[in-house]
Design an enzyme around this catalytic site. Structure first.
Site, PDB file in Angstrom:
ATOM      1  CG  LEU A  95      -2.165  -1.057   0.977  1.00 51.29           C
ATOM      2  CD1 LEU A  95      -2.383  -1.129   2.728  1.00 51.29           C
ATOM      3  CD2 LEU A  95      -3.066  -0.864   0.535  1.00 51.29           C
ATOM      4  CG  HIS A 111       4.637 -10.425   9.161  1.00 51.41           C
ATOM      5  ND1 HIS A 111       5.167 -10.588   7.601  1.00 51.41           N
ATOM      6  CD2 HIS A 111       5.651 -10.666   9.788  1.00 51.41           C
ATOM      7  CE1 HIS A 111       6.089 -10.751   7.532  1.00 51.41           C
ATOM      8  NE2 HIS A 111       7.024 -11.597   8.350  1.00 51.41           N
TER       9      HIS A 111
HETATM   10  C1  GRF Z   1      -1.214 -15.651   6.681  1.00 48.80           C
HETATM   11  O1  GRF Z   1       0.006 -16.232   7.211  1.00 48.80           O
HETATM   12  C2  GRF Z   1      -1.002 -14.258   7.221  1.00 48.80           C
HETATM   13  O2  GRF Z   1       0.178 -14.260   8.024  1.00 48.80           O
HETATM   14  C3  GRF Z   1       0.062 -13.635   6.284  1.00 48.80           C
HETATM   15  O3  GRF Z   1      -0.394 -14.235   5.125  1.00 48.80           O
HETATM   16  C4  GRF Z   1      -0.909 -15.339   5.166  1.00 48.80           C
HETATM   17  C5  GRF Z   1      -2.550 -15.161   4.962  1.00 48.80           C
HETATM   18  O4  GRF Z   1      -3.535 -16.656   4.976  1.00 48.80           O
HETATM   19  N1  GRF Z   1       0.101 -11.691   5.946  1.00 48.80           N
HETATM   20  P1  GRF Z   1      -5.081 -16.501   4.763  1.00 48.80           P
HETATM   21  O5  GRF Z   1      -4.995 -15.937   3.655  1.00 48.80           O
HETATM   22  O6  GRF Z   1      -5.452 -15.884   6.397  1.00 48.80           O
HETATM   23  O7  GRF Z   1      -5.159 -18.413   5.332  1.00 48.80           O
END
Ligand code: GRF
Length: 215
Positions: A95, A111
């Site tokens: 973004l 994250h």
């Molecule tokens: C997760 O591991 C999150 O931490 C990262 O991307 C992944 C998304 O997984 N930012 P989901 O689409 O919520 O299953």
């Protein structure tokens, strides 16, 4: 209680989105999920949100000339739905500082690492390559710099000798589903203050967000 109108931005599977939607079904949860927005029309999470009675929208970044135009379209939808808080949940677009600045203090991200370690992609592979014994996940406020910003909640996950990147990712994801709803609940309740880089729970909160260390 006036619940905070919240949008979730996704790009894919949306398992974190599901955990937020499920938590927000609780009548006392201080946030209401009113919009799920994806930059990928085919994102699996959209149908789950739709079936849950939540407004969904796909803003396909590929049809825009640049990030600014893409974000302007998202902003129109966010305004239309009177969104007060945004949760990024596997949203795979960077973004711009303008967008992030406009949502300062109202934009959360999850994250899959214990920030400030392992920013960026492939966090589980990096953790295994470094031989760390503790890995985990972080919910933080979004600031213009990627994977920075005041930390709201973290969960620690032990790295096992038998771990592969996939098995470690799966255990980290389980913890993501625990801490993201807690973090959103805290921010939506307004029971916190920010001191420098620290997000501190208001004294009224009996059970502050801990560093979770499962068994
Ligand atoms: C997760 O591991 C999150 O931490 C990262 O991307 C992944 C998304 O997984 N930012 P989901 O689409 O919520 O299953």
């Amino acid at each position: 209680m006036k619940r905070k109108r919240t949008a979730i931005l996704i790009s894919g599977h949306g398992s974190n989105m599901r955990s937020l939607i499920e938590a927000a079904r609780g009548p006392d949860f201080p946030a209401e999920i009113v919009l799920v927005l994806s930059n990928k029309p085919e994102a699996g999470g959209l149908s789950f949100a739709k079936d849950s009675g939540i407004a969904t929208a796909a803003v396909d970044h590929k049809i825009y000339a640049g990030r600014e135009e893409f974000e302007r379209s998202m902003q129109i939808l966010l305004d239309l739905h009177r969104i007060e808080l945004i949760c990024l949940a596997g949203f795979m677009r960077l973004l711009t500082p303008v967008f992030v600045g406009g949502w300062s203090g109202r934009l959360l991200n999850i994250h899959p690492a214990l920030l400030p370690a392992y920013r960026g992609l492939h966090t589980h592979q990096k953790a295994l390559a470094d031989g760390v014994k503790i890995h985990g996940c972080t919910v933080h406020f979004v600031v213009p710099a990627m994977d920075e910003g005041p930390i709201i909640a973290q969960a620690a996950v032990p790295v096992l000798d038998t771990d592969t990147a996939e098995s470690l990712a799966a255990r980290v994801l389980e913890q993501e589903h625990v801490i993201y709803p807690k973090a959103l609940g805290l921010i939506a309740s307004g029971q916190y203050r920010i001191d420098g880089n620290r997000v501190l729970c208001a004294e009224a909160i009996q059970e502050p967000l801990p560093l979770r260390m499962p068994g």
